[in-house]
Design a protein around this motif. Sequence first.
Motif, PDB file in Angstrom:
ATOM      1  N   ARG A 162       0.833  -1.202   0.000  1.00 44.39           N
ATOM      2  CA  ARG A 162       0.000   0.000   0.000  1.00 44.39           C
ATOM      3  C   ARG A 162       0.871   1.256   0.000  1.00 44.39           C
ATOM      4  NH1 ARG A 162      -3.489   2.955  -2.081  1.00 44.39           N
ATOM      5  NH2 ARG A 162      -4.469   4.496  -0.705  1.00 44.39           N
ATOM      6  N   ALA A 163       1.943   1.248   0.747  1.00 47.28           N
ATOM      7  CA  ALA A 163       2.832   2.408   0.783  1.00 47.28           C
ATOM      8  C   ALA A 163       3.473   2.653  -0.581  1.00 47.28           C
ATOM      9  CB  ALA A 163       3.918   2.195   1.841  1.00 47.28           C
ATOM     10  N   VAL A 164       3.852   1.576  -1.268  1.00 40.89           N
ATOM     11  CA  VAL A 164       4.412   1.710  -2.617  1.00 40.89           C
ATOM     12  C   VAL A 164       3.357   2.270  -3.577  1.00 40.89           C
ATOM     13  CG1 VAL A 164       5.288   0.411  -4.598  1.00 40.89           C
ATOM     14  CG2 VAL A 164       6.181  -0.060  -2.313  1.00 40.89           C
ATOM     15  N   GLU A 165       2.105   1.809  -3.442  1.00 37.76           N
ATOM     16  CA  GLU A 165       1.020   2.336  -4.273  1.00 37.76           C
ATOM     17  C   GLU A 165       0.860   3.841  -4.062  1.00 37.76           C
ATOM     18  OE1 GLU A 165      -2.548   0.275  -3.361  1.00 37.76           O
ATOM     19  OE2 GLU A 165      -1.964  -1.581  -4.366  1.00 37.76           O
ATOM     20  N   GLU A 166       0.888   4.268  -2.797  1.00 40.79           N
ATOM     21  CA  GLU A 166       0.755   5.697  -2.498  1.00 40.79           C
ATOM     22  C   GLU A 166       1.902   6.494  -3.110  1.00 40.79           C
ATOM     23  OE1 GLU A 166      -1.401   7.010   1.393  1.00 40.79           O
ATOM     24  OE2 GLU A 166       0.118   5.530   1.963  1.00 40.79           O
ATOM     25  N   ALA A 167       3.106   5.952  -3.040  1.00 41.55           N
ATOM     26  CA  ALA A 167       4.264   6.652  -3.597  1.00 41.55           C
ATOM     27  C   ALA A 167       4.154   6.770  -5.116  1.00 41.55           C
ATOM     28  CB  ALA A 167       5.549   5.927  -3.205  1.00 41.55           C
ATOM     29  N   TYR A 168       3.690   5.723  -5.770  1.00 36.50           N
ATOM     30  CA  TYR A 168       3.465   5.791  -7.221  1.00 36.50           C
ATOM     31  C   TYR A 168       2.416   6.857  -7.547  1.00 36.50           C
ATOM     32  CZ  TYR A 168       6.112   1.809  -9.147  1.00 36.50           C
ATOM     33  OH  TYR A 168       7.113   0.971  -9.601  1.00 36.50           O
ATOM     34  N   ALA A 169       1.302   6.833  -6.826  1.00 35.39           N
ATOM     35  CA  ALA A 169       0.205   7.766  -7.099  1.00 35.39           C
ATOM     36  C   ALA A 169       0.625   9.218  -6.904  1.00 35.39           C
ATOM     37  CB  ALA A 169      -0.989   7.444  -6.197  1.00 35.39           C
ATOM     38  N   ALA A 170       1.546   9.450  -5.976  1.00 32.65           N
ATOM     39  CA  ALA A 170       1.995  10.819  -5.694  1.00 32.65           C
ATOM     40  C   ALA A 170       3.164  11.248  -6.566  1.00 32.65           C
ATOM     41  CB  ALA A 170       2.371  10.939  -4.222  1.00 32.65           C
ATOM     42  N   GLY A 171       3.623  10.366  -7.456  1.00 32.40           N
ATOM     43  CA  GLY A 171       4.713  10.721  -8.354  1.00 32.40           C
ATOM     44  C   GLY A 171       6.093  10.561  -7.774  1.00 32.40           C
ATOM     45  N   TYR A 172       6.203   9.832  -6.652  1.00 32.88           N
ATOM     46  CA  TYR A 172       7.522   9.592  -6.069  1.00 32.88           C
ATOM     47  C   TYR A 172       8.169   8.317  -6.621  1.00 32.88           C
ATOM     48  CZ  TYR A 172       6.433  13.264  -2.705  1.00 32.88           C
ATOM     49  OH  TYR A 172       6.116  14.464  -2.124  1.00 32.88           O
ATOM     50  N   LEU A 173       7.406   7.514  -7.321  1.00 34.71           N
ATOM     51  CA  LEU A 173       7.915   6.351  -8.020  1.00 34.71           C
ATOM     52  C   LEU A 173       7.365   6.350  -9.433  1.00 34.71           C
ATOM     53  CD1 LEU A 173       7.506   3.523  -5.319  1.00 34.71           C
ATOM     54  CD2 LEU A 173       9.653   4.560  -6.089  1.00 34.71           C
ATOM     55  N   GLY A 174       8.040   5.656 -10.325  1.00 34.82           N
ATOM     56  CA  GLY A 174       7.599   5.601 -11.713  1.00 34.82           C
ATOM     57  C   GLY A 174       8.514   6.399 -12.629  1.00 34.82           C
ATOM     58  N   LYS A 175       7.944   6.984 -13.662  1.00 35.80           N
ATOM     59  CA  LYS A 175       8.705   7.740 -14.655  1.00 35.80           C
ATOM     60  C   LYS A 175       8.876   9.198 -14.235  1.00 35.80           C
ATOM     61  CE  LYS A 175       8.803   4.238 -17.564  1.00 35.80           C
ATOM     62  NZ  LYS A 175      10.066   3.514 -17.878  1.00 35.80           N
ATOM     63  N   ASN A 176      10.051   9.729 -14.502  1.00 36.84           N
ATOM     64  CA  ASN A 176      10.325  11.148 -14.298  1.00 36.84           C
ATOM     65  C   ASN A 176       9.871  11.612 -12.911  1.00 36.84           C
ATOM     66  OD1 ASN A 176      11.200  13.765 -14.955  1.00 36.84           O
ATOM     67  ND2 ASN A 176       9.225  14.315 -15.870  1.00 36.84           N
ATOM     68  N   ILE A 177      10.446  11.014 -11.869  1.00 40.09           N
ATOM     69  CA  ILE A 177      10.022  11.279 -10.495  1.00 40.09           C
ATOM     70  C   ILE A 177      10.180  12.752 -10.148  1.00 40.09           C
ATOM     71  CG2 ILE A 177      10.529  10.794  -8.064  1.00 40.09           C
ATOM     72  CD1 ILE A 177      11.419   7.996  -8.972  1.00 40.09           C
ATOM     73  N   GLN A 178       9.073  13.385  -9.785  1.00 40.07           N
ATOM     74  CA  GLN A 178       9.046  14.792  -9.372  1.00 40.07           C
ATOM     75  C   GLN A 178       9.756  15.703 -10.376  1.00 40.07           C
ATOM     76  OE1 GLN A 178       7.307  15.785  -6.313  1.00 40.07           O
ATOM     77  NE2 GLN A 178       6.574  13.708  -6.756  1.00 40.07           N
ATOM     78  N   GLY A 179       9.646  15.340 -11.664  1.00 41.04           N
ATOM     79  CA  GLY A 179      10.241  16.154 -12.713  1.00 41.04           C
ATOM     80  C   GLY A 179      11.749  16.105 -12.778  1.00 41.04           C
ATOM     81  N   SER A 180      12.346  15.120 -12.145  1.00 41.33           N
ATOM     82  CA  SER A 180      13.809  15.037 -12.068  1.00 41.33           C
ATOM     83  C   SER A 180      14.439  14.375 -13.289  1.00 41.33           C
ATOM     84  CB  SER A 180      14.215  14.238 -10.824  1.00 41.33           C
ATOM     85  OG  SER A 180      13.774  12.889 -10.946  1.00 41.33           O
ATOM     86  N   GLY A 181      13.629  13.658 -14.070  1.00 44.60           N
ATOM     87  CA  GLY A 181      14.170  12.878 -15.174  1.00 44.60           C
ATOM     88  C   GLY A 181      14.630  11.496 -14.752  1.00 44.60           C
ATOM     89  N   PHE A 182      14.502  11.177 -13.454  1.00 46.73           N
ATOM     90  CA  PHE A 182      14.929   9.876 -12.930  1.00 46.73           C
ATOM     91  C   PHE A 182      13.735   8.932 -12.854  1.00 46.73           C
ATOM     92  CE2 PHE A 182      15.673   7.177  -9.065  1.00 46.73           C
ATOM     93  CZ  PHE A 182      16.664   6.378  -9.624  1.00 46.73           C
ATOM     94  N   ASP A 183      13.917   7.706 -13.356  1.00 50.42           N
ATOM     95  CA  ASP A 183      12.858   6.689 -13.343  1.00 50.42           C
ATOM     96  C   ASP A 183      13.212   5.589 -12.338  1.00 50.42           C
ATOM     97  OD1 ASP A 183      11.882   8.144 -15.507  1.00 50.42           O
ATOM     98  OD2 ASP A 183      12.689   6.750 -17.007  1.00 50.42           O
ATOM     99  N   LEU A 184      12.205   5.128 -11.604  1.00 50.76           N
ATOM    100  CA  LEU A 184      12.443   4.025 -10.666  1.00 50.76           C
ATOM    101  C   LEU A 184      11.169   3.229 -10.440  1.00 50.76           C
ATOM    102  CD1 LEU A 184      14.323   2.559  -8.634  1.00 50.76           C
ATOM    103  CD2 LEU A 184      13.430   4.108  -6.873  1.00 50.76           C
ATOM    104  N   ASP A 185      11.292   1.918 -10.581  1.00 52.70           N
ATOM    105  CA  ASP A 185      10.225   0.994 -10.194  1.00 52.70           C
ATOM    106  C   ASP A 185      10.680   0.216  -8.967  1.00 52.70           C
ATOM    107  OD1 ASP A 185       8.165   1.409 -12.187  1.00 52.70           O
ATOM    108  OD2 ASP A 185       9.560   0.544 -13.645  1.00 52.70           O
TER     109      ASP A 185
END
Length: 445
Positions: free
Chosen positions: A138-161
């Motif tokens: 659930r915590a990982v889901e929340e982080a994905y939904a808020a843009g802290y995980l996935g593509k272009n995290i927080q506009g940084s250009g860094f991707d992480l799954d």
Amino acid sequence: MTTPLAPVLSAFWDHPESWTLKTYLDHGGYEGLKKAFTQKPEELTQAIKDSGLRGRGGAGFPTGMKWGFLPPADGGPRYLVVNADESEPGTCKDIPLMMAAPQFLIEGVIITSYAIGCNHAFIYLRGEVVHVYRRLLRAVEEAYAAGYLGKNIQGSGFDLDVTVHAGAGAYICGEETALLDSLEGRRGQPRLKPPFPAVAGLYARPTVVNNVESVASVPEIINRGADWFTSMGTERSAGNGIFSLSGHVNKPGQYEAPLGITLRELIDMAGGMRNGNDIKFWTPGGSSTPIFTKEHLDVPLDYESVGAAGSMLGTRALQIFDETTSVVRAVTRWTEFYAHESCGKCTPCREGTYWLKQILRRLEQGKGREGDIETLLDTCDNILGRSFCALGDGATSSITSAIQYFREEFEAGMHTPASELFPPQRSALFDYTPKHETLAGVGGH
């Protein structure tokens, strides 16, 4: 008491919804990530080196140095694997951390992955703790939904799954290379080293394997600075950590304090010994570390001081036993655990733990034979340093140290059962009802 507690990772565990992303953000969460994205990856690695953060999984290896072992980027993937397979008897710090405040770990995973050039991180969790597994998902889901995980995290250009993987419940998978084999779908058994994971780890690619608490400590170090972290602890054992107190104390639990605190101080915080009894023996770092006695109450709990006194700080799993406890019974239970959890790959551990268990059971039952103590020590000597991984070494630690400090109890096992010398109901933490009484009640006799 001279050393205060230092709640950082546990600062808001008592919040009604401490595990949510909202609570984490309300308490300054992801500020470290913002600062991390303004720096170069190599600067982050240097900051962790400067902080003196040492691995919180038991070995105490410098975290930043481990990151620095990765070879230069070659265009292929590299991985971060978080070792959340907390299985050591008495150890209970990573599971409550992931249960109460999982976003510390997730933010740490993101910063660490950015620092080492990883785009896919794994959290390997002990499979039995289903409630923690669900909370982490659930915590990982929340982080994905808020843009802290996935593509272009927080506009940084860094991707992480991030993948959360539940293991199948094997203590051996706490060893980092056995964990990697398990993660790849194979039977969890230690690998021959070298190559080390930094060179050929998960899927034969460069991999960093870190403990939960190590990774969770990263965000605050980046946010508050290395000097803040080194202001706690000792010169060579910097920072704070979670000390797990269990056993015969009035208030067992997790106590987050600077390294270098003493057990005497922690017992005071825990409301003293149960029933005012005297402490008899204790483990500084879980059941795989040599035991200590009352004379070690004032040993600073840092890596160097505990090592100089003859044990290891390990996972800071402080199991406390009072004078009502049979050391032979306690050591036998630990040895039964190690014999059961041995993966069987190497002969010293596979065969040695089996025979240690047989001899200790005899002594516990008061049926020991002449020469049993010498055979125990000889068998330990044949396991120590000769097994494939540290499981065999850990299995010998409590035995050799217990004989060193309480040899007379092992000698008593030649003629008197431990249950007569130390009745189990006196040392039990909960109400004790002998099995035969329970069965009699059920049968109506």
